[in-house]
Design an enzyme around this catalytic site. Sequence first.
Site, PDB file in Angstrom:
ATOM      1  CE  LYS A  47      -0.751   0.071   4.957  1.00 17.13           C
ATOM      2  NZ  LYS A  47      -1.316  -0.838   5.954  1.00 17.13           N
ATOM      3  NE  ARG A  62      -5.820  -0.695  11.174  1.00 13.60           N
ATOM      4  CZ  ARG A  62      -4.905  -0.733  10.207  1.00 13.60           C
ATOM      5  NH1 ARG A  62      -4.196   0.326   9.922  1.00 13.60           N
ATOM      6  NH2 ARG A  62      -4.694  -1.837   9.521  1.00 13.60           N
TER       7      ARG A  62
END
Length: 352
Positions: A36, A131
């Site tokens: 990413k 998260r």
Amino acid sequence: MSTPRLEINLKKISHNLKTLIAFYGAKDISISAVTKVVCGNVAIAQLLVEGGITILADSRIDNLKKMSAAGLRCQFLLLGPPMLSETEMIVKHADISLNSEILVIRKLSESALEQGSIHKIILMVEYGDLREGIMPDDLENITDQVLQLKGIELIGIGTNLACFGGVHPDQEKMGLLSDLATGIEKKFNVHLQLISGGNSANYRWLTNINDSGRVNNLRIGESIFLGCETLKRERIPGLFTDAFTLVSEVTELKSKPSMPYGEMGQNAFGEITEFDDNGVGARAILGMGRQDVLCSGLSPEMKITILGGSSDHMIINPRQSGLKVGSEVRFNLNYAALLSAMTSPYVTKVNT
Ligand SMILES: *Cc1c(COP(=O)(O)O)cnc(C)c1O
């Protein structure tokens, strides 16, 4: 060559990958390479697969699409949690996804059935970083529901630490994940192939132990590209931290006061800035700004000082560097700066 440009040293990335595969491989841990931060750059993806990576992971479907269009022979993993509205695209372009919401998994199952395919999932477990992840006590219940879904294959469980909360992946957390995996296998009589224990932050834990329990996979981005672990951002021995270099050009060089003068208010970004008065001295402008890169994540290779940045300019104190108008100035990048430079369409990417 035009600037701003990001020079990508593919040899250094290959070297980092090779070294990391050897280090983790010695502990029976495979690496899924996380692309990413390089936006699924195809040349980089290619070298990762040539270097032995069998799973490329990214958080964007667009990046997975781009890499699979390049004909790479590997599996594609979508980092999660995936969007409920995108399940059709996910099943089409990702072989595996990381999941924590049963609603989304049900819809992935429907999409897989419609497309006549099997979508593999890894269930993510929360261990305190806050998260993504299912609370450990809920995992049995979710697993029970997942195993009844057609079109879905549960291939493993995983966790993600040191991302939002900065919580360390230590022996205790990794032990809990291992025990959880074994418990699920016993309870449901299944085999979990992948126990994916984390990311570049897991390096330190593994330098201290020989038995990684059931953890047999990590999803690694930053260590491959920037050569460091991510708890203290320390260089991993033998790795390059300068595989990427951002190059910009001096567009103005003058002697000016160090204090702005006149009635003062907000700058272009609505900030009130403070200045130190160091008298009159050399100042230079670089033709690169916030549209190109997160300026605060840059470290100059030469001894200059970054004073600040606006949309398309950076102001520096050139000190004794001998820069002239037209000179190139080179910077190393941290993760956030690399992410922004790779994402910016204004930065030319050059493989070296
Ligand atoms: C980004 C990401 C990674 C990779 O993290 P690095 O620090 O670059 O190694 C791993 N897992 C998940 C879920 C991620 O989102």
